[in-house]
Design a protein around this motif. Structure first.
Motif, PDB file in Angstrom:
ATOM      1  N   UNK A  80      52.981   4.638  27.543  1.00 63.36           N
ATOM      2  CA  UNK A  80      52.407   4.935  28.851  1.00 63.36           C
ATOM      3  C   UNK A  80      52.447   6.448  29.054  1.00 63.36           C
ATOM      4  N   UNK A  81      51.315   7.013  29.427  1.00 65.25           N
ATOM      5  CA  UNK A  81      51.191   8.440  29.738  1.00 65.25           C
ATOM      6  C   UNK A  81      50.622   8.506  31.143  1.00 65.25           C
ATOM      7  N   UNK A  82      51.477   8.799  32.127  1.00 60.39           N
ATOM      8  CA  UNK A  82      51.085   8.616  33.514  1.00 60.39           C
ATOM      9  C   UNK A  82      51.740   9.615  34.456  1.00 60.39           C
ATOM     10  N   UNK A 102      55.838   8.622  29.071  1.00 64.07           N
ATOM     11  CA  UNK A 102      55.782  10.065  29.254  1.00 64.07           C
ATOM     12  C   UNK A 102      55.090  10.327  30.586  1.00 64.07           C
ATOM     13  N   UNK A 103      55.675  11.219  31.389  1.00 62.72           N
ATOM     14  CA  UNK A 103      55.068  11.541  32.677  1.00 62.72           C
ATOM     15  C   UNK A 103      54.218  12.806  32.572  1.00 62.72           C
ATOM     16  N   UNK A 104      53.149  12.820  33.358  1.00 58.71           N
ATOM     17  CA  UNK A 104      52.275  13.985  33.470  1.00 58.71           C
ATOM     18  C   UNK A 104      52.843  14.894  34.552  1.00 58.71           C
ATOM     19  N   UNK A 105      52.731  16.194  34.415  1.00 57.16           N
ATOM     20  CA  UNK A 105      52.207  16.913  33.254  1.00 57.16           C
ATOM     21  C   UNK A 105      53.139  16.753  32.054  1.00 57.16           C
ATOM     22  N   UNK A 106      52.608  16.938  30.875  1.00 56.96           N
ATOM     23  CA  UNK A 106      53.358  16.685  29.650  1.00 56.96           C
ATOM     24  C   UNK A 106      53.055  17.765  28.622  1.00 56.96           C
ATOM     25  N   UNK A 107      53.889  17.824  27.616  1.00 56.66           N
ATOM     26  CA  UNK A 107      53.680  18.733  26.502  1.00 56.66           C
ATOM     27  C   UNK A 107      52.884  18.001  25.420  1.00 56.66           C
ATOM     28  N   UNK A 112      52.687  14.191  20.602  1.00 62.08           N
ATOM     29  CA  UNK A 112      52.478  13.943  19.176  1.00 62.08           C
ATOM     30  C   UNK A 112      53.787  13.537  18.505  1.00 62.08           C
ATOM     31  N   UNK A 113      54.886  14.191  18.870  1.00 61.44           N
ATOM     32  CA  UNK A 113      56.191  13.827  18.299  1.00 61.44           C
ATOM     33  C   UNK A 113      56.597  12.406  18.681  1.00 61.44           C
ATOM     34  N   UNK A 114      56.376  12.042  19.937  1.00 61.35           N
ATOM     35  CA  UNK A 114      56.731  10.685  20.377  1.00 61.35           C
ATOM     36  C   UNK A 114      55.851   9.637  19.710  1.00 61.35           C
ATOM     37  N   UNK A 115      54.576   9.949  19.543  1.00 61.24           N
ATOM     38  CA  UNK A 115      53.673   9.032  18.841  1.00 61.24           C
ATOM     39  C   UNK A 115      54.145   8.834  17.406  1.00 61.24           C
ATOM     40  N   UNK A 116      54.473   9.929  16.737  1.00 60.60           N
ATOM     41  CA  UNK A 116      54.957   9.848  15.357  1.00 60.60           C
ATOM     42  C   UNK A 116      56.225   9.018  15.271  1.00 60.60           C
ATOM     43  N   UNK A 117      57.139   9.245  16.184  1.00 58.95           N
ATOM     44  CA  UNK A 117      58.394   8.489  16.196  1.00 58.95           C
ATOM     45  C   UNK A 117      58.145   7.004  16.463  1.00 58.95           C
ATOM     46  N   UNK A 118      57.314   6.723  17.434  1.00 56.95           N
ATOM     47  CA  UNK A 118      57.010   5.336  17.782  1.00 56.95           C
ATOM     48  C   UNK A 118      56.350   4.600  16.617  1.00 56.95           C
ATOM     49  N   UNK A 119      55.436   5.254  15.940  1.00 56.81           N
ATOM     50  CA  UNK A 119      54.759   4.634  14.808  1.00 56.81           C
ATOM     51  C   UNK A 119      55.691   4.420  13.612  1.00 56.81           C
ATOM     52  N   UNK A 120      56.748   5.205  13.530  1.00 57.14           N
ATOM     53  CA  UNK A 120      57.667   5.057  12.395  1.00 57.14           C
ATOM     54  C   UNK A 120      58.711   3.970  12.604  1.00 57.14           C
ATOM     55  N   UNK A 121      58.841   3.461  13.814  1.00 53.64           N
ATOM     56  CA  UNK A 121      59.820   2.401  14.097  1.00 53.64           C
ATOM     57  C   UNK A 121      59.336   1.080  13.494  1.00 53.64           C
ATOM     58  N   UNK A 122      60.289   0.267  13.024  1.00 51.27           N
ATOM     59  CA  UNK A 122      59.883  -1.072  12.556  1.00 51.27           C
ATOM     60  C   UNK A 122      59.311  -1.885  13.704  1.00 51.27           C
TER      61      UNK A 122
END
Length: 123
Positions: A80-82, A102-107, A112-122
């Motif tokens: 969620x990006x909100x 992740x809350x807006x405004x965001x970095x 990208x780091x959170x997406x990468x981490x989330x995708x790497x989780x089983x």
């Protein structure tokens, strides 16, 4: 890399998120409302959905619940990006099936780091 669906009704923000995720090597499809987010999720079976809460035609929580209830989409990650930053909002999003928030405004870098981490989780 991964197939990612971005759903945000702010076109500039949608474009920014799409650009950053594509630069990180992902295949990205973007939509601007909840109804199209759900349709594309069902059609494309993305690895991850970046989902705004306040979308027209169907809000992000409704989309999140629908994705979670569909057996074909059960492995899809949801971030969620909100702008909704209240603790109760975060709790509701996680209860609906979101895995990151992740809350807006965001970095953009953090996204990208959170997406990468989330995708790497089983799954």
């Amino acid at each position: 890399m991964a197939r990612i669906l971005v759903a945000d009704d702010d076109q500039d923000l949608n474009d920014l998120v799409t650009m950053k995720l594509e630069a990180a090597g992902h295949e990205v499809v973007s939509v601007i409302d909840g109804e199209n987010a759900l349709s594309r999720a069902l059609a494309d079976k993305p690895d991850l959905i970046v989902l705004d809460w306040m979308l027209p035609r169907r809000n992000g929580l409704e989309v999140c619940r629908e994705v979670r209830s569909d057996p074909e989409l059960s492995g899809t990650r949801i971030l969620m990006l909100t702008a909704r930053a209240q603790e109760v909002d975060v709790e509701r999003a996680f209860a609906a099936g979101a895995e990151e928030y992740i809350t807006k405004p965001f970095s953009p870098r953090e996204l990208v780091l959170r997406v990468t981490t989330l995708l790497s989780r089983p799954r």
